[in-house]
Structure formats: C-alpha cells, structure tokens
Design an enzyme around this catalytic site. Structure first.
Site, PDB file in Angstrom:
ATOM      1  CG  ASP A  98      27.737 -12.981 -14.101  1.00 42.53           C
ATOM      2  OD1 ASP A  98      27.231 -12.270 -13.214  1.00 42.53           O
ATOM      3  OD2 ASP A  98      27.916 -12.578 -15.268  1.00 42.53           O
ATOM      4  CG  PHE A 143      25.194 -10.823 -19.984  1.00 35.48           C
ATOM      5  CD1 PHE A 143      23.916 -10.369 -20.270  1.00 35.48           C
ATOM      6  CD2 PHE A 143      26.247  -9.926 -20.073  1.00 35.48           C
ATOM      7  CE1 PHE A 143      23.692  -9.041 -20.636  1.00 35.48           C
ATOM      8  CE2 PHE A 143      26.028  -8.605 -20.441  1.00 35.48           C
ATOM      9  CZ  PHE A 143      24.747  -8.167 -20.719  1.00 35.48           C
ATOM     10  CE1 TYR A 179      23.831  -2.861 -14.843  1.00 34.32           C
ATOM     11  CE2 TYR A 179      26.061  -2.332 -14.128  1.00 34.32           C
ATOM     12  CZ  TYR A 179      25.209  -2.919 -15.039  1.00 34.32           C
ATOM     13  OH  TYR A 179      25.725  -3.555 -16.139  1.00 34.32           O
ATOM     14  CE  LYS A 180      22.431  -6.835 -14.592  1.00 32.67           C
ATOM     15  NZ  LYS A 180      21.717  -6.280 -15.751  1.00 32.67           N
ATOM     16  NE  ARG A 186      15.637  -8.825 -19.343  1.00 30.34           N
ATOM     17  CZ  ARG A 186      16.892  -8.482 -19.058  1.00 30.34           C
ATOM     18  NH1 ARG A 186      17.821  -9.400 -18.850  1.00 30.34           N
ATOM     19  NH2 ARG A 186      17.238  -7.219 -19.010  1.00 30.34           N
TER      20      ARG A 186
END
Lengths: 409, 409
Positions: free
Chosen positions: B196, B125, B221-222, B368
């Site tokens: 991560d 990321f 928040y995922k 995705r």
C-alpha cells in the site's frame, strides 16, 4: 398524420419545456443518448468551480468538516431518495453500480442462508451478470440462474431463490418491469429483490417503498446528468439495514471511522455500505446536477416520456421501412428509450450521428434512442425521424467511414 | 542553532522552490497536511473546466472515443508508473484504495492455493485490515495474521503465507519499510507482497520493479494532489497480469466490453482489474495534477523531504518540551511525515490550526505533520515550530473550543 408544426405546438404546450434551458446542448444537435450520458447542466461548472476554489483551494483538509464533505454520500442519497420512492436515510451515493451490486448481492445472500440461487435475466446489463457470478463465486454453493422471459422469471421464483436480481428497465429493449408484481412474487417465495435502476431513475417515477423493494442500485450519469462516470447509488430498505452485512468493509463504513480502530465494526445504518473515501469532486458535480429535481413534476415527466417515445415509434414505423421495433408497444411496459432492429444498425447509427442526431448502437443489431423528458423536444423526435428516414432512403450507411467500429459503441 | 533567516536562505537555494507556485496555498497558512489532502494545483480548474465544457458539454457521449475517456485509467496509470518504478502498462487508475486492495488480495490468494495466511501489520491503516478480513472471509480457510513489529514480521514470513500486505510508509509514525528487503524475504518463502503506497507515492522515489514487487495499491489525493477522494491506482507486475484473476469482474475489465457478451472473459492484461465505468471528472482533475511530475527530480524531492522532516524534528525537540518523537529518527527509515506524542494531542493540533498551522491528529495521542517537498518551505517548518512552541508555552490547548471533537479528525 403528425406534422413538424404539430410537434412545435406540443413543445410550446409542454409543462416541462423550461427545463431544457438548464442544460448545455450543442446548437443543432438532436441528442437522443441521455440514457447513456446525460448532458451538462448549465449550473454545474460554476458550482464545481466553487468546490475547487473555495472548499478545496481555501478550505483544504478542513472542508471534510466545514463543507461537510464527509456527509456527501448521505446528502446526495437523500436528494435521490424522492426520485425512487425511498426515505432519505435509505439511499447513499458511493462507488460504481457494479461494485454496489456486488455489495448488496453478497449482503442479501447472507440474509437468506440455505438458499442457493441468484435469479437473473439472461439479457440483463452484462456487468450485473458478471458481478453476480463474481459474488456467487465468493459465497459457497451459490449459482446464478438465468431466465429468458418474464414468464420463465415468475415460474422460477421458488424457495431455492435467495435474491432476484433484475434491471428495472432493460438496457437494450427498454422493457419496464412491474416492480410491485415481481417484488410481491419474490416475497411470497421468501426471496429478496435487488433492483438495478440504472435505466429508470430520472426517466420515470419509481416507488421502491410502495413496492416493498428490498435492495436497489443505480447510476447517476444517465437521466440524472451527473457527468461521465459519476458515482452510483444504493438503496437498502430500512428494515434490512441493521442485518445486511457489509461485503466490502472499508473504513468509511465503520461505526467510528476516525477512531482508526484495528477491528471493523459496521456502522449502524446504511452507512456500512460505504467503503473508501468519497470522490468529492464527482459528488460535487452530481450535487449540482441533482439541484433541479425538486422542481420536476414526475407525473408530467412520465407523461411526456411516453408521448415522446410513442411519437417516435409511430413516425419511424410510418417513415422508416426496414426497421423492426424491439421495444414494448404498450407505453406502460417501457421506460424512456426505444430500440429498433436493423442488420446494418451500427452503420445507420453512425450515419445518423453524421447528420447531428445522436443515438447509439447495441450489438448485434439494435439502434437505440433515449428520450430524456427534461430536454428532448417533440420537434427533436420529428427531426430525428426525418434524418433517419433520409439515411435509410439514401442508404447513407453504405459509406465505409460509417462502418469502421470505434472502441466505444 | 538554525535561525529563521537560515531557513529563508535554504528556501532560496532549494532546487524545487519553483513548484510552490504551481499550487494554490491560502495566504499566511502553513499547510502540513498534504499527506492527508494535497492542495489545489493552480492549473487544475482550467483543465477540468475544459473537460466539462468541451468534452462533456460539446462532445457528449462521443468523448468516450474522441477524448479517449475510455483510455483514462490506463493513461493515468502510465503517468503514475514512473513515480513508483513501474512500467506504464503495469498501473491503472480505478476505484478506491480499499477496493483495489480487495481485488488484488483476493487475486493474489488465488495465485497461492493451499496457503492460508495473509500477513499484515497490526498498526497498518485500518481500512487495509478491514478489507483484508473482508477478503479472507470470501476465500475458504484464509486468516489474516497481524504482527506487531518488523522483527515479528520477518519471522512470520513462512510457507503458510500467501500474501504479505504492508503499508510502505506507516500512516501514524511515518516508518518506511525497506521494500527490497521485505519483498525478497516474502519471495524466499514463496509468498507474494502487496504494497500500500498511499503514504509514499509522491513523497519519495519508489522502485517496485527493482524490488521485484508483485502487487501494489495507492492513493492519489495525498502527495499527488488529485483532489479530495480522487481515484486510486493499482499495480500488477507484468509477470502476474495474465494469471491474476479479477476478483470484481465488472464490464470494463472484460476483454471486449462493448460486445456486451453474456459471459465474462477477463481482459488480457491489467485492464481486467477495471470494474465499473471510470469517473471521468475525477480522473480529469487527477490528470491535471499529474502533469507537473515529469518535471520533478525525485532524488531532489527525497533530499528535501529528509531535510524538512529532520529540521522539524530538531526544532521541536529543542523548543517544544513535552512532545515525544513517534517517527524514526534515521532519515532513511521514514517517509515525509513526522509524528509526536502528547496526551493533549487533539487540542494542541486544534489550537495550532487556530494559529494557521494545519497538521492533524491521530488517535490516541499523535500530532502528525506532513512535509510535501513540492510546496512546503524551510521557513514553514520554522513558523510551524514557533507557533507550536507558543501553543505549548501558553497552554492554549486548554481552551474548550479546541477540545470539542469534530466529525472528521
């Protein structure tokens, strides 16, 4: 001598009196700690609920575009800008005050290569010193020099100084710096100035542009009433935005975050000072809290602040023997808070809280009281002093339950 | 071949089916973007309202003690710990993933003096790469070396490497690293590993302690559904906590913050990785979102995740010509998301959103889709593929309104 009726009359004539109803304040409580945590704005729960239910609940990921969540750091910055004398594009909301200070300090040091000194006040808010030392440790050869007085400060500003880092209003004493004078002195020596506005924003008018200020950070959960731990803001003068590097180069400070490019390219303006994903719920709460500020006459705010703090000083000195003033007596030299010294300060503050007057204690011996002009009344000042006088007269602070230290003071 | 009725039967037999009702999901929407932003937990608004009304509104500043706001970073960390195979005192919630990564990377570099390399994946990321470069620039002589494949990664781990920084589940492809294998390889070379967990926490069981992992950061928040921009977490293995320095030494990482001491002294444990004042409202929301996790059987979660992603791959490959799988086909090699390539990926995703199936697009050509096992059903997989097939068959993506890029993708 002032009476309680005089205070009631002053409240009735207060041009800001209508703002008190915009906050939730528990019945019977005299709240003199808005300099630490502002009260709940009445409109905030409904607005935050709309963000939860409509934007998050229904909009889901689409709200990054449809509700312009991605624009919140800039929109909230633009709402704060007029309160600090800045242009809308010079302010963004992001992260915490500590982290913003680190960003701007390291950024500022890069703009003054060859200079070795960050100049700070020994008594400034500790996190500022800690973060400055942390930043200095990351920049070769930089030292943080601490000065003890205004005279020493001005004398220490010379061509070795890269950044002068100052708290606009001192968190203990409430002492207010003359921003224009100090900024001019720093500029005359070729240094930048980084202002911490935590204890002045929302408490008094601030004129960053007029003073020619370079950099600033500030807090939104005190006089701006954004809620506990609300996100902080930072200011970068337009002239510095293109050259100030991003010390914490996170993806939202990238020129094109949604390209997901492998290499960092700083956004052109102040946006490069963004780092991670913005905390939307906290920002929605802050947005609700900021909504009333366009209605506020900042000159009237300052006048009332000075009147409240002056009245408090006068009444305490007349009625509370044993307390020693630790705040400048001249109204133009202080913010919107007043501190007194007493060796039993901690227990006195606790006893006062027991009588529904909330101030706070700052080690080693300071009783500290904040007077947020939007909701503190003259009669609150009267009642606070009345109860403070009785706590002292009765030596209520001797009660052991007021002497046990809590985790947070 | 699977039918829609088969999917309905699998949903009826799903041991996790009762969790879907714990979330607000708009009627008729197939939400396959919980890997980017989880949906609103139904209990969250009422719990957050209680924090607003009772803790902030009535308690005001007293709630730092009375509601233990000051303990929120640790309490939320302890709630996340079992989801990542850590002990409660090894995790705290603070700041953003980007900033936590910066802290732990600089801290980790200090524990491996004389080593010059941070090893990272070129495709990780982007903010991780940006922050790693930012951290490397603050530590003399450090370089970030980027590898392109797993084979190259393992070959590159040698005695020059200070920290191996990896995303557990790749944000584009969903490729899952074998945490135990990579951690062991790093340790064999004397390097630390920083994981991560943004795309794996809440999506699959994680065993940091069992793998001997050193450091980790993650996002809430995922799959943890903490709300847009919810605060991040960090993990420091107990054995490293006393020696890992605080790279961002803010006041709440001080051993005694409320002494307001002039000099920094790091808190003894993981608390030193705290920096500024915790965002209480965001943390209260996250606390509400974390409340259901003790009820979740993580083995069942993983089994359903693999079944959903496997079904999606099978159905797309059977019914959607022109899409090329970009996710590992072996269930144990992927997280809970699936990506397909198509040169018109952006417009196809937009057309699909127009038919109430939300996935997202990642440049240059990835469609995705995330399958959060707590609320995504087998029938959602069926319906998503049905609509994806029709978008492709009708070439609905040719519509110009689906081709205009939004600010956030």
């Amino acid at each position: 001598m002032t009476t309680r009726d005089d205070c009631l009359r002053r409240d009735a004539a207060d041009p800001l009196r209508r703002f008190r109803d915009r906050f939730h304040l528990p019945d019977g409580l005299v709240y003199l700690d808005g300099n630490s945590l502002g009260p709940l704005p009445r409109e905030l729960p409904a607005r935050l609920h709309a963000t939860l239910a409509r934007e998050w609940g229904e909009g889901l990921i689409r709200s990054w575009n449809d509700a312009d969540w991605i624009g919140l750091p800039r929109r909230l910055g633009a709402a704060i800008a007029p309160l600090i004398g800045a242009r809308p594009h010079e302010v963004i909301v992001a992260d915490s005050t500590s982290i913003n200070l680190y960003k701007l300090l390291l950024g500022g040091l890069a703009l003054r290569p060859g200079r070795q000194v960050v100049l700070a006040e020994a008594g400034t808010f500790p996190t500022d010193l800690y973060m400055a030392e942390g930043a200095a440790a990351r920049a070769a050869g930089i030292v943080v020099r601490r000065v003890e007085s205004d005279a020493e400060l001005l004398a220490a500003i010379d061509e070795t100084v890269a950044v002068v880092m100052l708290t606009h209003v001192d968190f203990r004493s409430g002492r207010l710096h003359d921003m224009a004078v100090v900024t001019a002195a720093a500029h005359a020596a070729g240094a930048l100035v980084l202002w911490d506005l935590a204890h002045s924003v929302g408490a008094l008018p601030i004129a960053l542009n007029e003073a020619g200020a370079d950099l600033a950070v500030g807090c939104t959960y005190k006089y701006l009433n954004g809620g506990p731990g609300a996100p902080a803001f930072l200011y970068v003068a337009e002239a510095l935005q293109a050259s100030l590097p991003a010390a914490l180069p996170g993806w939202l400070g990238h020129a094109r975050p949604f390209d997901f490019a492998a290499d960092y390219e700083a956004a052109p303006g102040i946006d490069r000072q963004l780092c991670g994903t913005p905390p939307v719920l906290s920002m929605a709460a802050l947005q609700a809290a900021l909504a009333l500020w366009p209605e506020v006459d900042m000159a009237a705010l300052r006048a009332k602040s000075q009147a409240l703090t002056g009245l408090f000083i006068d009444l305490v000195e007349a009625r509370c023997p044993g307390l020693e003033l630790a705040t400048p007596r001249e109204p133009d030299r202080r913010g919107s808070q007043v501190a007194f010294r007493h060796p039993e300060g901690y227990a006195i503050v606790q006893a006062l809280i027991g009588r529904d007057v909330i101030g706070d204690f700052r080690t080693p011996d300071l009783l500290r009281f904040g007077f947020a002009p939007l909701y503190v009344r003259y009669v609150d000042v009267w009642d606070a002093v009345e109860r403070l006088a009785s706590v002292l007269a009765e030596e209520a602070w001797r009660d052991p339950r007021y002497r046990a230290r809590a985790a947070v003071t």
